[in-house]
Design an enzyme around this catalytic site. Structure first.
Site, PDB file in Angstrom:
ATOM      1  N   HIS A   1       0.831  -1.214   0.000  1.00  0.00           N
ATOM      2  CA  HIS A   1       0.000   0.000   0.000  1.00  0.00           C
ATOM      3  C   HIS A   1       0.864   1.263   0.000  1.00  0.00           C
ATOM      4  CE1 HIS A   1      -3.505  -2.522   1.740  1.00  0.00           C
ATOM      5  NE2 HIS A   1      -3.588  -2.423   0.428  1.00  0.00           N
TER       6      HIS A   1
ATOM      7  N   CYS B   1       3.057 -12.123   1.877  1.00  0.00           N
ATOM      8  CA  CYS B   1       4.093 -12.150   2.909  1.00  0.00           C
ATOM      9  C   CYS B   1       4.061 -13.510   3.616  1.00  0.00           C
ATOM     10  CB  CYS B   1       3.871 -11.036   3.927  1.00  0.00           C
ATOM     11  SG  CYS B   1       5.064 -11.129   5.278  1.00  0.00           S
TER      12      CYS B   1
ATOM     13  N   GLU C   1      -6.063  -8.026   3.293  1.00  0.00           N
ATOM     14  CA  GLU C   1      -5.498  -9.161   4.052  1.00  0.00           C
ATOM     15  C   GLU C   1      -6.618  -9.938   4.748  1.00  0.00           C
ATOM     16  OE1 GLU C   1      -2.303  -8.313   6.883  1.00  0.00           O
ATOM     17  OE2 GLU C   1      -2.809 -10.144   7.983  1.00  0.00           O
TER      18      GLU C   1
ATOM     19  N   THR D   1      -2.162  -9.114  10.525  1.00  0.00           N
ATOM     20  CA  THR D   1      -0.773  -8.975  10.999  1.00  0.00           C
ATOM     21  C   THR D   1      -0.396  -7.558  11.438  1.00  0.00           C
ATOM     22  OG1 THR D   1      -0.102  -8.583   8.717  1.00  0.00           O
ATOM     23  CG2 THR D   1       0.107 -10.846   9.546  1.00  0.00           C
TER      24      THR D   1
ATOM     25  N   CYS E   1       2.755  -9.096  13.272  1.00  0.00           N
ATOM     26  CA  CYS E   1       4.109  -9.465  12.842  1.00  0.00           C
ATOM     27  C   CYS E   1       5.178  -8.658  13.569  1.00  0.00           C
ATOM     28  CB  CYS E   1       4.228  -9.308  11.334  1.00  0.00           C
ATOM     29  SG  CYS E   1       4.376  -7.595  10.831  1.00  0.00           S
TER      30      CYS E   1
ATOM     31  N   ASN F   1      -0.874  -0.666   8.706  1.00  0.00           N
ATOM     32  CA  ASN F   1       0.192  -0.555   9.726  1.00  0.00           C
ATOM     33  C   ASN F   1       0.594   0.896   9.945  1.00  0.00           C
ATOM     34  OD1 ASN F   1       3.146  -0.104   8.572  1.00  0.00           O
ATOM     35  ND2 ASN F   1       2.002  -1.254   7.035  1.00  0.00           N
TER      36      ASN F   1
HETATM   37  C1  2E6 Z   1       1.018  -7.260   3.723  1.00  0.00           C
HETATM   38  C2  2E6 Z   1       0.581  -7.536   4.966  1.00  0.00           C
HETATM   39  C3  2E6 Z   1       0.879  -6.656   5.945  1.00  0.00           C
HETATM   40  O1  2E6 Z   1      -2.380  -2.081   4.929  1.00  0.00           O
HETATM   41  P1  2E6 Z   1      -1.233  -2.942   5.409  1.00  0.00           P
HETATM   42  O2  2E6 Z   1      -0.460  -2.343   6.509  1.00  0.00           O
HETATM   43  O3  2E6 Z   1      -1.686  -4.338   5.689  1.00  0.00           O
HETATM   44  O4  2E6 Z   1      -0.264  -3.144   4.140  1.00  0.00           O
HETATM   45  P2  2E6 Z   1       0.969  -2.300   3.635  1.00  0.00           P
HETATM   46  O5  2E6 Z   1       1.151  -2.678   2.195  1.00  0.00           O
HETATM   47  O6  2E6 Z   1       0.880  -0.870   3.969  1.00  0.00           O
HETATM   48  O7  2E6 Z   1       2.170  -2.876   4.504  1.00  0.00           O
HETATM   49  C4  2E6 Z   1       2.812  -4.076   4.269  1.00  0.00           C
HETATM   50  C5  2E6 Z   1       2.019  -5.277   4.503  1.00  0.00           C
HETATM   51  C6  2E6 Z   1       1.738  -6.116   3.481  1.00  0.00           C
HETATM   52  N1  2E6 Z   1       1.573  -5.553   5.705  1.00  0.00           N
HETATM   53 FE1  F3S Z   2       4.714  -9.126   6.337  1.00  0.00          FE
HETATM   54 FE2  F3S Z   2       4.496  -7.755   8.538  1.00  0.00          FE
HETATM   55 FE3  F3S Z   2       5.563  -6.665   6.495  1.00  0.00          FE
HETATM   56  S1  F3S Z   2       3.056  -9.266   7.764  1.00  0.00           S
HETATM   57  S2  F3S Z   2       4.572  -7.586   4.737  1.00  0.00           S
HETATM   58  S3  F3S Z   2       6.383  -8.424   7.597  1.00  0.00           S
HETATM   59  S4  F3S Z   2       4.212  -5.658   7.895  1.00  0.00           S
END
Ligand code: 2E6
Ligand code: F3S
Length: 308
Positions: free
Chosen positions: A41, A96, A126, A164, A194, A224
């Site tokens: 994102h 991930c 997710e 996560t 995570c 996040n």
């Molecule tokens: C995948 C899973 C968790 O909106 P979110 O925080 O889930 O996603 P991104 O793309 O901002 O952050 C990485 C990510 C990918 N976090």
């Molecule tokens: Fe995975 Fe956490 Fe990043 S679930 S994509 S390590 S924010």
């Protein structure tokens, strides 16, 4: 002005891997490569990959027949995987590994005869992916009130898993509410939130004790990154989530002696550097960094890309 950088901030191992998958796929197979949903994102990341030949779509119906397709880091439902197979699309999965781990936990709990409670935000990709991976009833709860509203018997065999990127503190409260209401409920030994989410939340909480204003670099649709903004705000520090330097309101910072700066797990460091440069435009700037948890987690690329 003093600027204090949170540590760790920015890219996590799952984001590095997901971006690398798109870049390596472009190098190996050539453009165009289709990506279902934003790979992570972040608009800057998406635009950079578009410039290299990636095409972003929300539905597989938009992918031309036979075109190579990548699933985003957030993961997909089983039905999406099945649709890709039915269409005969060659797929690379950038989910991930820590999201994939939640998927398998959920599946295991169903095999053990438990109904699953998923703690997460409705509509987030997710959450849609995780719900669509668990082959049994899944009850989504977003807050403590949702736990009270669950229409389940108090002795129903249950298990919980979570998104996560949730707030560590809010999730603890929701789990406590689940454990109060249900007598036969189990959850993962290590929490599903995570390592990267936990470390960035601890770092911004530490930062909030030291600064007058906090800037979080991250996209508005990044879960996040939003959680980092909330932690600053809850600590009574004015906290702004900005996509990049163009969203910086320099006027609102003029009175601030100490500015805290951090970035979500999907925000590239170059955007942080550009914000620092923009702040230098206000006058002399003293830059320092908090000591923080060291991260040295790396995830392997899919085998198909390793020989490239
Ligand atoms: C995948 C899973 C968790 O909106 P979110 O925080 O889930 O996603 P991104 O793309 O901002 O952050 C990485 C990510 C990918 N976090
Ligand atoms: Fe995975 Fe956490 Fe990043 S679930 S994509 S390590 S924010």
């Amino acid at each position: 002005m003093k600027v204090i950088l949170a540590q760790p901030r920015g890219f996590c191992a799952g984001v590095v891997r997901a971006i690398e998958i798109v870049e390596q796929a472009l190098a190996k197979y050539g453009a165009p490569i289709y990506v279902r949903h934003e790979i992570v994102h972040n608009g800057y990341v998406v635009e950079s990959l578009k410039a290299k030949g990636a095409r972003f779509v929300e539905s597989l119906a938009e992918v031309p027949s036979g075109a190579r397709t990548i699933f985003s880091a957030h993961g997909v439902a089983r039905s999406v995987e099945d649709e890709a197979a039915a269409l005969g699309l060659p797929v690379l999965d950038a989910t991930c590994p820590l999201v994939a781990k939640v998927h398998s936990q959920g599946e295991r709990y169903v095999q053990q005869g438990r109904s699953v409670v998923l703690i997460g935000h409705a509509g987030h990709p997710e959450v849609e992916g995780t719900m669509g991976r668990i082959p049994g009833p899944v009850h989504l709860v977003q807050c403590e009130a949702d736990v009270e509203a669950l229409a389940l018997a108090p002795d129903e065999p249950l298990a919980y898993v979570s998104q996560t990127t949730l707030s560590v503190d809010d999730t603890k409260l929701i789990i406590a509410a689940l454990e109060r209401r249900f007598s036969d409920i189990v959850g993962p030994e290590t929490k599903d939130i995570c390592y990267a989410t936990q470390n960035r939340q601890s770092a911004v909480r530490q930062l909030s004790q030291l600064v007058d204003v906090i800037l979080v670099v991250g996209a508005k649709n990044s879960s996040n990154s939003n959680r980092l903004r909330e932690i600053g705000t809850e600590a009574q520090v004015p906290t702004f989530l900005i996509a990049d330097k163009s969203e910086l309101d320099l006027e609102s910072l003029r009175g601030a002696g100490i500015v805290g700066l951090t970035a979500g797990a999907s925000a590239p460091e170059i955007l942080v550097e550009e914000v620092i440069e923009a702040l230098r435009g206000l006058g002399p700037l003293e830059l320092s960094m908090l000591p923080g948890e060291e991260e040295n987690i790396e995830f392997k690329l899919p085998a198909e890309l390793l020989d490239h």
